[in-house]
Design a protein around this motif. Structure first.
Motif, PDB file in Angstrom:
ATOM      1  N   ALA A 198       0.903  -1.340  -0.014  1.00  0.00           N
ATOM      2  CA  ALA A 198      -0.045  -0.032  -0.106  1.00  0.00           C
ATOM      3  C   ALA A 198       1.163   1.299   0.079  1.00  0.00           C
ATOM      4  CB  ALA A 198      -0.932   0.085   1.107  1.00  0.00           C
ATOM      5  N   TRP A 199       0.435   2.439  -0.514  1.00  0.00           N
ATOM      6  CA  TRP A 199       0.947   3.495  -0.676  1.00  0.00           C
ATOM      7  C   TRP A 199       0.216   4.859   0.212  1.00  0.00           C
ATOM      8  CZ3 TRP A 199       5.837   2.860  -2.903  1.00  0.00           C
ATOM      9  CH2 TRP A 199       6.040   1.881  -3.609  1.00  0.00           C
ATOM     10  N   LEU A 200       0.987   5.721   0.393  1.00  0.00           N
ATOM     11  CA  LEU A 200       0.272   6.852   1.223  1.00  0.00           C
ATOM     12  C   LEU A 200      -0.606   7.498   0.507  1.00  0.00           C
ATOM     13  CD1 LEU A 200       0.212   8.744   3.740  1.00  0.00           C
ATOM     14  CD2 LEU A 200       2.025  10.068   2.676  1.00  0.00           C
ATOM     15  N   VAL A 201      -0.301   7.836  -0.679  1.00  0.00           N
ATOM     16  CA  VAL A 201      -1.521   8.259  -1.809  1.00  0.00           C
ATOM     17  C   VAL A 201      -1.812   7.329  -2.608  1.00  0.00           C
ATOM     18  CG1 VAL A 201      -1.830  10.312  -3.406  1.00  0.00           C
ATOM     19  CG2 VAL A 201      -0.451  10.812  -1.362  1.00  0.00           C
ATOM     20  N   PRO A 202      -3.083   6.946  -2.551  1.00  0.00           N
ATOM     21  CA  PRO A 202      -3.463   6.037  -3.770  1.00  0.00           C
ATOM     22  C   PRO A 202      -3.567   6.528  -5.241  1.00  0.00           C
ATOM     23  CG  PRO A 202      -5.602   6.917  -2.572  1.00  0.00           C
ATOM     24  CD  PRO A 202      -4.254   7.241  -2.038  1.00  0.00           C
ATOM     25  N   TYR A 203      -3.536   5.608  -6.062  1.00  0.00           N
ATOM     26  CA  TYR A 203      -3.619   6.173  -7.741  1.00  0.00           C
ATOM     27  C   TYR A 203      -5.246   6.142  -7.805  1.00  0.00           C
ATOM     28  CZ  TYR A 203      -2.338   6.273 -12.560  1.00  0.00           C
ATOM     29  OH  TYR A 203      -2.289   6.653 -13.835  1.00  0.00           O
ATOM     30  N   VAL A 204      -6.092   5.492  -7.234  1.00  0.00           N
ATOM     31  CA  VAL A 204      -7.472   5.665  -7.634  1.00  0.00           C
ATOM     32  C   VAL A 204      -8.114   5.522  -6.370  1.00  0.00           C
ATOM     33  CG1 VAL A 204      -9.616   4.516  -8.609  1.00  0.00           C
ATOM     34  CG2 VAL A 204      -7.169   4.419  -9.880  1.00  0.00           C
ATOM     35  N   HIS A 205      -8.950   6.827  -6.090  1.00  0.00           N
ATOM     36  CA  HIS A 205      -9.893   6.897  -4.709  1.00  0.00           C
ATOM     37  C   HIS A 205     -11.092   6.398  -5.017  1.00  0.00           C
ATOM     38  CE1 HIS A 205     -12.175   9.173  -1.503  1.00  0.00           C
ATOM     39  NE2 HIS A 205     -11.947   8.002  -1.242  1.00  0.00           N
ATOM     40  N   VAL A 206     -11.708   5.022  -4.540  1.00  0.00           N
ATOM     41  CA  VAL A 206     -12.892   4.374  -4.775  1.00  0.00           C
ATOM     42  C   VAL A 206     -13.922   4.744  -3.864  1.00  0.00           C
ATOM     43  CG1 VAL A 206     -14.307   2.344  -5.066  1.00  0.00           C
ATOM     44  CG2 VAL A 206     -12.021   2.418  -6.203  1.00  0.00           C
ATOM     45  N   VAL A 207     -15.169   5.355  -3.999  1.00  0.00           N
ATOM     46  CA  VAL A 207     -16.158   5.753  -3.341  1.00  0.00           C
ATOM     47  C   VAL A 207     -17.356   4.823  -3.498  1.00  0.00           C
ATOM     48  CG1 VAL A 207     -17.598   7.547  -2.505  1.00  0.00           C
ATOM     49  CG2 VAL A 207     -14.999   8.159  -3.236  1.00  0.00           C
ATOM     50  N   VAL A 208     -17.674   4.010  -2.454  1.00  0.00           N
ATOM     51  CA  VAL A 208     -19.199   3.099  -2.614  1.00  0.00           C
ATOM     52  C   VAL A 208     -20.042   3.771  -1.639  1.00  0.00           C
ATOM     53  CG1 VAL A 208     -19.750   0.748  -2.150  1.00  0.00           C
ATOM     54  CG2 VAL A 208     -17.477   1.238  -3.040  1.00  0.00           C
ATOM     55  N   VAL A 232     -10.446   2.841  -0.642  1.00  0.00           N
ATOM     56  CA  VAL A 232     -11.798   2.999  -0.720  1.00  0.00           C
ATOM     57  C   VAL A 232     -12.567   3.531   0.490  1.00  0.00           C
ATOM     58  CG1 VAL A 232     -14.007   1.590  -0.628  1.00  0.00           C
ATOM     59  CG2 VAL A 232     -11.871   0.536  -2.092  1.00  0.00           C
ATOM     60  N   THR A 233     -13.558   4.403   0.323  1.00  0.00           N
ATOM     61  CA  THR A 233     -14.209   4.885   0.992  1.00  0.00           C
ATOM     62  C   THR A 233     -15.745   4.606   1.029  1.00  0.00           C
ATOM     63  OG1 THR A 233     -12.844   7.268   1.264  1.00  0.00           O
ATOM     64  CG2 THR A 233     -15.214   7.399   1.920  1.00  0.00           C
ATOM     65  N   VAL A 234     -16.165   4.188   2.042  1.00  0.00           N
ATOM     66  CA  VAL A 234     -17.624   3.635   2.213  1.00  0.00           C
ATOM     67  C   VAL A 234     -18.583   4.781   3.033  1.00  0.00           C
ATOM     68  CG1 VAL A 234     -19.247   1.782   2.812  1.00  0.00           C
ATOM     69  CG2 VAL A 234     -16.835   1.284   2.628  1.00  0.00           C
ATOM     70  N   VAL A 235     -19.443   5.181   2.082  1.00  0.00           N
ATOM     71  CA  VAL A 235     -20.423   6.316   2.712  1.00  0.00           C
ATOM     72  C   VAL A 235     -21.705   5.678   3.382  1.00  0.00           C
ATOM     73  CG1 VAL A 235     -21.845   8.181   1.983  1.00  0.00           C
ATOM     74  CG2 VAL A 235     -19.615   7.606   0.778  1.00  0.00           C
ATOM     75  N   GLY A 236     -22.091   6.087   4.478  1.00  0.00           N
ATOM     76  CA  GLY A 236     -23.222   5.490   5.164  1.00  0.00           C
ATOM     77  C   GLY A 236     -23.370   6.408   6.428  1.00  0.00           C
ATOM     78  N   ARG A 256      -6.781   0.159   4.028  1.00  0.00           N
ATOM     79  CA  ARG A 256      -7.344   0.839   2.672  1.00  0.00           C
ATOM     80  C   ARG A 256      -8.650   1.385   2.691  1.00  0.00           C
ATOM     81  NH1 ARG A 256      -5.362  -2.884  -2.211  1.00  0.00           N
ATOM     82  NH2 ARG A 256      -6.300  -4.402  -0.998  1.00  0.00           N
ATOM     83  N   VAL A 257      -9.483   1.056   3.539  1.00  0.00           N
ATOM     84  CA  VAL A 257     -10.899   1.208   3.876  1.00  0.00           C
ATOM     85  C   VAL A 257     -11.129   2.343   4.826  1.00  0.00           C
ATOM     86  CG1 VAL A 257     -13.223   0.432   4.125  1.00  0.00           C
ATOM     87  CG2 VAL A 257     -11.374  -0.839   2.697  1.00  0.00           C
ATOM     88  N   SER A 258     -11.883   3.414   4.498  1.00  0.00           N
ATOM     89  CA  SER A 258     -12.129   4.438   5.595  1.00  0.00           C
ATOM     90  C   SER A 258     -13.835   4.636   5.345  1.00  0.00           C
ATOM     91  CB  SER A 258     -11.616   5.733   5.314  1.00  0.00           C
ATOM     92  OG  SER A 258     -11.883   6.076   3.802  1.00  0.00           O
ATOM     93  N   PHE A 259     -14.531   5.242   6.290  1.00  0.00           N
ATOM     94  CA  PHE A 259     -15.845   5.505   6.419  1.00  0.00           C
ATOM     95  C   PHE A 259     -16.029   7.090   6.529  1.00  0.00           C
ATOM     96  CE2 PHE A 259     -16.533   0.869   7.061  1.00  0.00           C
ATOM     97  CZ  PHE A 259     -15.390   0.615   7.732  1.00  0.00           C
TER      98      PHE A 259
END
Length: 610
Positions: A357-367, A394-398, A430-433
């Motif tokens: 894993a890297w500090l700054v991702p290449y793609v930020h995925v929002v689910v 990945v960021t999970v929205v809820g 790699r997952v945040s909320f």
């Protein structure tokens, strides 16, 4: 696209070309001042007057400094039409920031060159950031009227801290970095500032030439520098100078960065570069943890904020002696390439590790998990984490704040599915909320947003990146399904494109309520594709996430070893076959010659061996 200049509709009236010639303006702002610059007392008094005037006008600056929002496509700044040097009326204030360490003599030459600039003295300040010099640096006699020293905080050191300390003290609309071993041509600052009056997201880079030596001791004095720069003869101070070969090659290949696209930031350098202060602060300023490579890191973050990079050949400057990169290129790369991969995902050749894993991702995925089942959210998130493009976050929205913390029925709580999602990923780094869809994803260069219940194929992200990069699209929309509310789509957004769209919509002449997608389409282009084209399916149709790339590599290595063993065996068998074929041919020849031939052949063989 219509060219944007000072005289066209939409530009502020004060931006129109001045009727007065350059010498009149120089006389108005400069000659009396320049003589007084040598006099420290008069310079201090003039600085105080300028400071009072600046404070009195601060409330008016927002209206006075309004800059039209030109819509520049990619990095093609050719639609901007800067005025002729000396033929316009500036209004923006510039802060020249010089990070410096133990370089009093070089600093005096740099300040002397700045004292002879054509840009109006009342619109320019100079901030020298002393990075722990011993003895401390001092402001010399020949210096711009409004010059001051600031010290890097105790316990802090390095170029990152020096640049940021100077930037924090800057009061101008534009910040102009200048290294302490530079001599600027008399129109250098003016050449930079022309562009900043045309676009609020321009990052301007001067044209730097390098002298063979640093001229320490035997070089020109500060007074000689001042006289030569004021007379427009700065080039005569040096026997010879040359541009940086790599930079010159990039400029030639890209029409001076007009065709450089998303990679234009790679020429960003702090030697002599200017940036709007508002844009610099919006990206968090200079990374103070970096003592090398901070210029490249800042350039990348400015690019994600929507910047256009403009190299101006009229902004001439001379670097005293070769740069550190020119002298110790391999060592500089060895150092910087241990740091920059974490910060700049665009440097793909530095991110070759298949799993880390890297500090700054290449793609930020929002689910978007609102109202979705645990199984659907899991299918979406797992598919994003399991693709062939691994540097993903990945960021999970809820509504996570609605989950109760106290006693609850474990199997029957109202938000059980949301609870299960959090349980599953709470320790996945790699997952945040988050409660709402994030406004942006900078500094990650791309963002994919899609609803839970859809799954990415193994190559979906890689295919989207490839498609976006092929034409430098700002937006790709993958149609998922259609319902009463219209077409639902997965959106693959280029961070820089949407940042620039927000800038042009919010500025003078812009429409803050306008659709960002329209501005992105105009400046970067956009495209609709079907979900099937990029391998996106419903969660129910998706193949289960399985497989381990490390195991595949191990299997591949084993198969390669087995293949090499078989290849060696084949070569051995081939050699044996050739030997047997030669022996059979010999025996056949002997049979044709009869008994006498065999006796002769045997005698020859005995003769060779005996």
């Amino acid at each position: 696209m219509t060219g944007t200049g000072f005289a066209i509709s939409g530009a502020a009236p004060s931006a129109r070309p001045s009727a007065g010639p350059r010498d009149d303006r120089a006389g108005r702002d400069g000659r009396a001042d320049r003589a007084g610059r040598v006099d420290r007392g008069e310079r201090g008094e003039r600085s105080d007057r300028a400071g009072r005037a600046g404070r009195d006008e601060r409330d008016e600056r927002a209206g006075r400094a309004a800059v039209p929002r030109a819509r520049i496509r990619h990095n093609d700044y050719g639609s901007l039409l800067p005025p002729d040097l000396g033929g316009w009326e500036p209004r923006l204030r510039v802060s020249v920031v010089i990070p410096a360490h133990d370089c009093q003599e070089a600093l005096e030459r740099t300040l002397a060159g700045l004292a002879a600039q054509t840009y109006p003295a009342h619109l320019m300040e100079v901030v020298v950031a002393d990075d722990g010099s011993d003895p401390p640096l001092r402001v010399p006699e020949i210096t711009p009227a409004n010059t001051r020293l600031v010290r890097v905080p105790d316990g802090r050191w390095g170029r990152g801290w020096a640049r940021q300390t100077g930037a924090a003290a800057a009061a101008g609309d534009v910040l102009h970095w200048v290294d302490s071993d530079m001599i600027l041509d008399r129109e250098h600052v003016e050449a930079h500032m022309r562009w900043h009056h045309l676009a609020p997201y321009a990052v301007v880079m001067g044209d730097v030439r390098f002298t063979p030596s640093a001229h320490d001791g035997a070089g020109p004095s500060a007074r000689e520098v001042f006289s030569a720069v004021e007379a427009g003869d700065a080039e005569k101070l040096f026997d010879e100078s040359a541009p940086h070969e790599w930079r010159a090659g990039v400029l030639e290949e890209t029409r001076w960065l007009r065709d450089a696209g998303a990679g234009a930031y790679r020429l960003h350098s702090g030697a002599t570069t200017s940036v709007p202060v508002a844009m610099l602060r919006s990206v968090g300023g200079v990374n103070t943890t970096l003592n090398m490579g901070e210029d490249t890191d800042l350039g990348f973050r400015l690019a994600q904020a929507g910047a256009v990079f403009v190299p101006d050949p009229r902004a001439r400057a001379w670097h005293l002696g070769p740069s550190t990169v020119m002298i110790r290129e391999k060592e500089v790369h060895r150092h910087n390439w241990s740091v920059l991969p974490d910060l700049i995902p665009d440097l793909r050749w530095l991110r070759t590790h298949p799993r880390r894993a890297w500090l700054v991702p290449y793609v930020h995925v929002v689910v978007d998990a609102r109202g979705a089942s645990y199984e659907d959210v899991r299918a979406s998130v797992d598919s994003a984490l399991a693709g062939t493009l691994v540097d993903v976050a990945v960021t999970v929205v809820g509504p996570w704040s609605e989950l109760p913390a106290g006693r609850r029925p474990s199997l029957d709580e109202p938000l059980l599915d949301l609870r299960l999602v959090r349980n599953l990923y709470v320790h996945e780094p790699r997952v945040s909320f988050t409660e709402e869809v994030p406004a942006g994803s900078a500094p990650a260069p791309f963002r994919l947003t899609f609803p839970a219940g859809w799954a990415l194929g193994a190559d979906s992200l890689a295919e989207l990146v490839k498609l976006a990069e092929r034409e430098e699209y700002g937006l790709l929309s993958a149609a998922l399904d259609e319902g009463a509310s219209g077409v639902r789509a997965a959106r693959f957004e280029r961070t820089a494109a949407f940042a620039r769209a927000a800038l042009v919509n919010d500025g003078p002449g812009g429409d803050p309520g306008a659709d960002l997608d329209d501005a992105v389409h105009e400046m970067f282009g956009s495209l609709w594709v079907s979900a099937a084209e990029v391998g996106v399916t419903t969660a129910g149709e998706a193949e289960p996430v399985a497989g381990d790339t490390a195991k595949w590599r191990a299997d591949s290595a084993r198969w390669k070893r087995e293949a090499e063993g078989l290849r060696d065996e084949v070569e051995s068998l081939r050699a044996e076959t050739e030997r047997l074929r030669a022996e059979a041919a010999r025996l056949a020849a002997e049979r044709r010659r009869g008994p006498l031939g065999r006796i002769t052949s045997m005698a020859r063989r005995r003769g060779k061996t005996g």
